[in-house]
Design a protein around this motif. Structure first.
Motif, PDB file in Angstrom:
ATOM      1  N   HIS A 153       0.813  -1.217   0.000  1.00  0.00           N
ATOM      2  CA  HIS A 153       0.000   0.000   0.000  1.00  0.00           C
ATOM      3  C   HIS A 153       0.849   1.271   0.000  1.00  0.00           C
ATOM      4  CE1 HIS A 153      -3.021  -2.893   1.721  1.00  0.00           C
ATOM      5  NE2 HIS A 153      -3.772  -2.261   0.840  1.00  0.00           N
ATOM      6  N   CYS A 154       2.143   1.106   0.293  1.00  0.00           N
ATOM      7  CA  CYS A 154       3.055   2.258   0.366  1.00  0.00           C
ATOM      8  C   CYS A 154       2.555   3.306   1.364  1.00  0.00           C
ATOM      9  CB  CYS A 154       3.230   2.909  -1.013  1.00  0.00           C
ATOM     10  SG  CYS A 154       3.885   1.793  -2.267  1.00  0.00           S
ATOM     11  N   LYS A 155       2.091   2.852   2.522  1.00  0.00           N
ATOM     12  CA  LYS A 155       1.543   3.782   3.506  1.00  0.00           C
ATOM     13  C   LYS A 155       2.135   3.602   4.904  1.00  0.00           C
ATOM     14  CE  LYS A 155      -2.601   3.028   5.083  1.00  0.00           C
ATOM     15  NZ  LYS A 155      -4.070   2.827   5.181  1.00  0.00           N
ATOM     16  N   SER A 205       7.789   3.777  -2.683  1.00  0.00           N
ATOM     17  CA  SER A 205       6.886   4.112  -3.781  1.00  0.00           C
ATOM     18  C   SER A 205       6.359   2.829  -4.400  1.00  0.00           C
ATOM     19  CB  SER A 205       7.634   4.928  -4.842  1.00  0.00           C
ATOM     20  OG  SER A 205       8.654   4.135  -5.441  1.00  0.00           O
ATOM     21  N   ALA A 206       5.435   2.977  -5.341  1.00  0.00           N
ATOM     22  CA  ALA A 206       4.866   1.815  -6.022  1.00  0.00           C
ATOM     23  C   ALA A 206       5.931   1.063  -6.811  1.00  0.00           C
ATOM     24  CB  ALA A 206       3.737   2.261  -6.944  1.00  0.00           C
ATOM     25  N   VAL A 207       6.977   1.769  -7.223  1.00  0.00           N
ATOM     26  CA  VAL A 207       8.066   1.123  -7.959  1.00  0.00           C
ATOM     27  C   VAL A 207       8.913   0.269  -7.023  1.00  0.00           C
ATOM     28  CG1 VAL A 207      10.131   1.519  -9.361  1.00  0.00           C
ATOM     29  CG2 VAL A 207       8.123   2.994  -9.632  1.00  0.00           C
ATOM     30  N   ASN A 208       9.040   0.700  -5.780  1.00  0.00           N
ATOM     31  CA  ASN A 208       9.857  -0.016  -4.792  1.00  0.00           C
ATOM     32  C   ASN A 208       9.118  -0.033  -3.454  1.00  0.00           C
ATOM     33  OD1 ASN A 208      12.027  -1.344  -3.650  1.00  0.00           O
ATOM     34  ND2 ASN A 208      13.135   0.541  -3.181  1.00  0.00           N
ATOM     35  N   PRO A 209       8.066  -0.880  -3.347  1.00  0.00           N
ATOM     36  CA  PRO A 209       7.190  -0.847  -2.174  1.00  0.00           C
ATOM     37  C   PRO A 209       7.700  -1.668  -0.990  1.00  0.00           C
ATOM     38  CG  PRO A 209       6.361  -2.444  -3.737  1.00  0.00           C
ATOM     39  CD  PRO A 209       7.601  -1.847  -4.357  1.00  0.00           C
ATOM     40  N   GLY A 210       8.915  -1.399  -0.580  1.00  0.00           N
ATOM     41  CA  GLY A 210       9.453  -2.122   0.564  1.00  0.00           C
ATOM     42  C   GLY A 210      10.840  -1.626   0.909  1.00  0.00           C
TER      43      GLY A 210
END
Length: 258
Positions: free
Chosen positions: A34-36, A42-47
């Motif tokens: 969720h990137c929150k 970000s959605a490109v690197n969500p972790g």
């Protein structure tokens, strides 16, 4: 019981949690689809992957990283193992989650663990390396976890490992079979697995169940009809399929209390 498995792998953790993480070696890895929950993603690197040893995370963020200090992990030195942490999805998180609307309470998880106990021997029938499942309950006011359930393979020996490793051992030769360089003979194998499953009660009594399963597994020859079909699919589409099947039948069961 047949070995027909279409694995969803690590993605299964999202049934329970929106922010799974794990510790292995000197790294801790977080997944935040969720990137929150995590900063600077970000959605490109969500972790995130953090070297917790060099970053000294326990000193700087003790509240966040203390929960990983279990089963010999101190979050200061490299850990020879893997620990997964799955923060349960709360009611409020479930209303906003894009992964699942299912929330879980502590009672829900205890019920799930009881179900795993009932199926623990079946879970290990076709695995190659796992030999024990232990389920613990670590209460907030306790210094160590309490063992609730266990299931283990009995009579460990090299012969049994040889049987369980058959697919991994034989599959390597199929690279030449798919390319037509050589043929692979049929492999038919049978062996017995013995399991001891225990449930630990508060009264110090232990419920014990002993089970034995006959396993029959087969890798068909590359010259067979299904073997040639496998080679054809590999050549035309690059999909490498093995003509492998395994079945299990329970041949004995005994229950006792000690």
């Amino acid at each position: 019981m047949a070995s027909v498995i279409f694995s969803v792998g690590f993605n299964s953790v999202y049934h329970l949690s929106d922010l799974p993480s794990f510790v292995s070696g000197s790294y801790i890895v977080f997944f935040d689809p969720h990137c929150k929950f995590l900063p600077n993603i970000s959605a490109v690197n969500p972790g995130k992957r953090i070297d917790f040893v060099s970053a000294d995370v326990l000193t700087h963020y003790k509240d966040q990283f203390q929960p990983y200090c279990v089963f010999g992990c101190d979050m200061k030195t490299s850990y020879n193992g893997t620990i997964f942490r799955l923060p349960l999805r709360t009611v409020s998180q479930a209303t906003e989650s894009q992964l699942s609307k299912q929330c879980y309470s502590e009672d829900d998880i205890m019920h799930l663990l009881d179900e795993i106990h009932l199926e623990s021997s079946s879970c290990m029938l076709f695995l190659k390396n796992m030999e024990m499942i232990n389920i613990y309950d670590w209460k907030p006011d306790s210094n160590s976890p309490d063992l609730k359930h266990s299931c283990s393979l009995k009579s460990a020996n090299a012969g049994r490992k040889q049987h369980r490793d058959a697919l991994k051992r034989l599959s390597g030769a199929w690279t030449s079979a798919w390319s037509g360089i050589s043929s692979i003979p049929k492999h038919l194998d049978s062996f017995t697995l013995h399991f001891e499953t225990k449930r630990y009660a508060k009264t110090a009594q232990v419920e014990v169940k002993l089970e034995a399963f006959l396993i029959v597994q087969c890798l068909e020859a590359s010259t067979s009809k299904i073997g040639m079909m496998s080679a054809s699919v590999a050549k035309r589409h690059g999909v490498c399929l093995l003509p492998w099947a395994a079945v299990a039948a329970k041949v004995s069961e005994n229950n006792a209390e000690v």
